[in-house]
Scaffold this motif. Structure first.
Motif, short mmCIF file in Angstrom:
data_model
loop_
_atom_site.label_atom_id
_atom_site.label_comp_id
_atom_site.label_asym_id
_atom_site.label_seq_id
_atom_site.Cartn_x
_atom_site.Cartn_y
_atom_site.Cartn_z
N LYS A 1 -20.11 31.27 2.88
CA LYS A 1 -18.74 30.60 2.39
C LYS A 1 -17.62 30.55 3.59
CE LYS A 1 -19.69 30.82 -2.30
NZ LYS A 1 -19.17 31.07 -3.71
N GLY A 2 -17.52 31.89 4.48
CA GLY A 2 -16.58 31.95 5.63
C GLY A 2 -16.75 30.74 6.36
N VAL A 3 -17.74 30.36 6.97
CA VAL A 3 -17.85 29.21 8.00
C VAL A 3 -17.40 27.93 7.47
CG1 VAL A 3 -19.40 28.27 9.55
CG2 VAL A 3 -19.24 30.78 9.39
N TYR A 4 -18.16 27.85 6.31
CA TYR A 4 -17.92 26.57 5.63
C TYR A 4 -16.41 26.41 5.00
CZ TYR A 4 -17.59 22.90 2.36
OH TYR A 4 -17.35 21.62 1.70
N SER A 5 -15.69 27.36 4.76
CA SER A 5 -14.45 27.31 4.15
C SER A 5 -13.36 26.96 5.33
CB SER A 5 -14.20 28.49 3.38
OG SER A 5 -13.90 29.48 4.22
N LYS A 6 -13.66 27.54 6.50
CA LYS A 6 -12.75 27.26 7.49
C LYS A 6 -12.80 25.74 7.95
CE LYS A 6 -11.81 31.71 9.53
NZ LYS A 6 -12.00 32.61 10.61
N HIS A 7 -13.98 25.28 8.19
CA HIS A 7 -14.53 23.87 8.22
C HIS A 7 -13.78 22.93 7.22
CE1 HIS A 7 -16.81 20.52 10.27
NE2 HIS A 7 -16.86 20.15 8.90
N ASP A 8 -14.02 23.39 6.09
CA ASP A 8 -13.50 22.63 4.80
C ASP A 8 -11.92 22.57 4.95
OD1 ASP A 8 -14.00 21.14 2.11
OD2 ASP A 8 -12.71 22.75 1.50
N MET A 9 -11.29 23.43 5.19
CA MET A 9 -9.80 23.53 5.22
C MET A 9 -9.19 22.59 6.27
SD MET A 9 -9.36 27.77 4.88
CE MET A 9 -9.81 28.68 3.40
N ALA A 10 -9.97 22.52 7.48
CA ALA A 10 -9.29 21.70 8.39
C ALA A 10 -9.43 20.33 8.13
CB ALA A 10 -10.19 22.06 9.82
N ARG A 11 -10.71 20.06 7.42
CA ARG A 11 -10.81 18.44 7.02
C ARG A 11 -10.14 18.18 5.99
NH1 ARG A 11 -16.94 18.39 5.48
NH2 ARG A 11 -16.01 19.33 3.75
N CYS A 12 -9.70 19.31 4.88
CA CYS A 12 -8.94 18.73 3.59
C CYS A 12 -7.41 18.28 4.46
CB CYS A 12 -8.68 20.06 2.97
SG CYS A 12 -10.25 20.06 1.58
N ALA A 13 -7.21 19.17 5.37
CA ALA A 13 -5.84 19.22 6.20
C ALA A 13 -5.68 17.61 6.36
CB ALA A 13 -5.53 20.16 7.06
N ARG A 14 -6.89 17.12 7.23
CA ARG A 14 -6.82 15.75 7.76
C ARG A 14 -6.91 15.00 6.40
NH1 ARG A 14 -10.76 18.09 10.83
NH2 ARG A 14 -12.48 16.76 10.06
N PHE A 15 -7.60 15.19 5.47
CA PHE A 15 -7.78 14.25 4.31
C PHE A 15 -6.12 14.01 3.76
CE2 PHE A 15 -8.60 13.66 -0.21
CZ PHE A 15 -9.66 12.86 -0.20
N PHE A 16 -5.54 15.36 3.58
CA PHE A 16 -4.16 15.38 2.85
C PHE A 16 -3.19 14.61 3.99
CE2 PHE A 16 -5.79 18.63 0.06
CZ PHE A 16 -5.76 17.73 -1.26
N GLY A 17 -3.55 14.26 5.24
CA GLY A 17 -2.46 14.07 6.25
C GLY A 17 -1.63 15.02 6.74
N LEU A 18 -2.02 16.25 6.55
CA LEU A 18 -1.20 17.48 7.07
C LEU A 18 -1.43 18.07 8.39
CD1 LEU A 18 -1.00 19.08 3.66
CD2 LEU A 18 0.91 17.76 4.46
N THR A 19 -0.28 18.44 9.07
CA THR A 19 -0.70 19.45 10.25
C THR A 19 -1.29 20.73 9.75
OG1 THR A 19 1.20 18.33 11.22
CG2 THR A 19 0.32 20.58 12.43
N PHE A 20 -2.35 21.21 10.59
CA PHE A 20 -2.84 22.37 10.04
C PHE A 20 -3.34 23.31 11.35
CE2 PHE A 20 -6.70 24.91 8.33
CZ PHE A 20 -5.90 25.93 7.61
N ASP A 21 -2.76 24.49 11.44
CA ASP A 21 -3.52 25.33 12.52
C ASP A 21 -3.74 26.59 11.66
OD1 ASP A 21 -3.36 24.03 14.87
OD2 ASP A 21 -1.19 24.27 14.77
N PHE A 22 -4.95 27.09 11.77
CA PHE A 22 -5.43 28.16 11.08
C PHE A 22 -4.54 29.35 11.38
CE2 PHE A 22 -8.34 31.39 9.62
CZ PHE A 22 -8.59 31.00 8.32
N PRO A 23 -4.11 30.00 10.46
CA PRO A 23 -3.14 31.38 10.95
C PRO A 23 -4.05 32.59 11.55
CG PRO A 23 -2.58 30.74 8.68
CD PRO A 23 -3.88 29.83 9.25
#
Lengths: 222, 222
Positions: free
Chosen positions: A75-97
């Motif tokens: 889930k770790g690998v998937y979730s980081k990928h999903d978070m970045a994709r969700c950010a683009r889906f929502f139209g938000l800037t996102f840099d993983f902290p």
């Protein structure tokens, strides 16, 4: 325990209108960051207020036996990928902290403290929303470290919050207890993760339930 | 290992059209049941085939350290409530199975076996979809117990599948190995839960990502 605390747990709006949406969130949660940028606009469409309630997932994980998604095998690998994709889906800037997860106890205490400063400049819900959003943006859009009390105070100060008052408050036992008690109450209320929403008693877990939250607001349930 | 097995892992449609959507699911998963009722219709809108791939979450949980959502403190109560509400959201009949979770190894093996019976009546993907949907409906809409090989064979037989051939197959080592190998491959491919979808190499986990799957199909990604 103050009357304010009790009132915020079972919110009764002064104007007799519909109850506010309860929005539980954790700063060390990208999905909470996404939800924080969406929930106020959604609520406004349905003439609802939103009550922002920062929590910490650590104590919830202790109760549930979970650990952060990003630290789980598979889930770790998937979730980081999903978070970045969700950010683009929502139209938000996102840099993983980095680091992640990070301790957000000072940030969470500051928001609860600000919620309680009713009548002061930047106090009450509106100021707390602005501070919370600013903290989220600092951590996820601007690459800033919001872990320390000093970082939180500096950021709040930039929004017009009294730096000395906040800095003093973050060291006070009553402010520490406020967050601790609110987390206990959240667990008792069935909050099992973050973000978590309650609309007229109906619980929704996850930024991916925002579409259900909206339909619930529009229809009163199904 | 047969050529069929290899072909199904990296599907190359005969007509040179777009690759099928890979749909990984577990019978002991209400969210997989919901997705099973949605994915074919969604795929059809975008001229895609769907390749149904039953897996078992048990081995994934061993890799990830997770346990079923319904058995976790806090999340257990919420998830049962959410499953019933999602069923209504999707417009599907839903009775929570008892017992749950349940071992679905016979059901999963039967679907893989049927997928491999190319050229036989009810064989290949289409028959496998129908059997899988019938198994899901039996477990979640009709209150039937689909745990045993006998129950799976009886249900498949009602769809026209050769009962003797299936019954014999479920005892064969090659059929057992087929499922085991497919689960190992799923883990290697990053499948971290069920339902799980792959569209042109892009992974999506959860029935609550069906809206992302649909947008990905419509736009080619974002």
């Amino acid at each position: 325990m103050t009357d304010d605390t009790t009132a915020s747990t079972d919110p009764e709006p002064d104007d007799g209108g519909p109850a506010p949406i309860l929005f539980y969130f954790e700063f060390s949660s990208p999905y909470s960051y996404f939800a924080a940028h969406k929930i106020d606009d959604m609520a406004r469409l349905y003439d609802r207020a939103v009550e922002w309630r920062p929590i910490l997932l650590g104590p919830l994980f202790q109760s549930s036996g979970n650990k952060p998604l990003t630290e789980q095998p598979l889930k770790g690998v998937y979730s980081k990928h999903d978070m970045a994709r969700c950010a683009r889906f929502f139209g938000l800037t996102f840099d993983f902290p980095d680091p992640f997860p990070f301790p957000a106890v000072a940030a969470a205490r500051a928001v609860w403290w600000l919620k309680d400063q009713k009548g002061e400049a930047w106090g009450d819900e509106e100021g707390a929303h602005k501070l919370a959003l600013a903290l989220f943006d600092a951590a996820y859009a601007d690459g800033r470290d919001i872990r320390s009390a000093e970082a939180v105070v500096e950021l709040a100060s930039g929004l017009g919050v009294d730096a000395h008052a906040l800095s003093t408050a973050l060291g006070e036992q009553a402010v520490k207890d406020r967050l601790r008690v609110e987390i206990e109450r959240a667990v008792e209320a069935g909050v099992c993760g973050a973000p978590f929403f309650v609309v007229d008693g109906e619980p929704f877990w996850g930024a991916d339930r925002l579409d259900h939250v909206e339909r619930w607001l529009a229809t009163g349930g199904w």
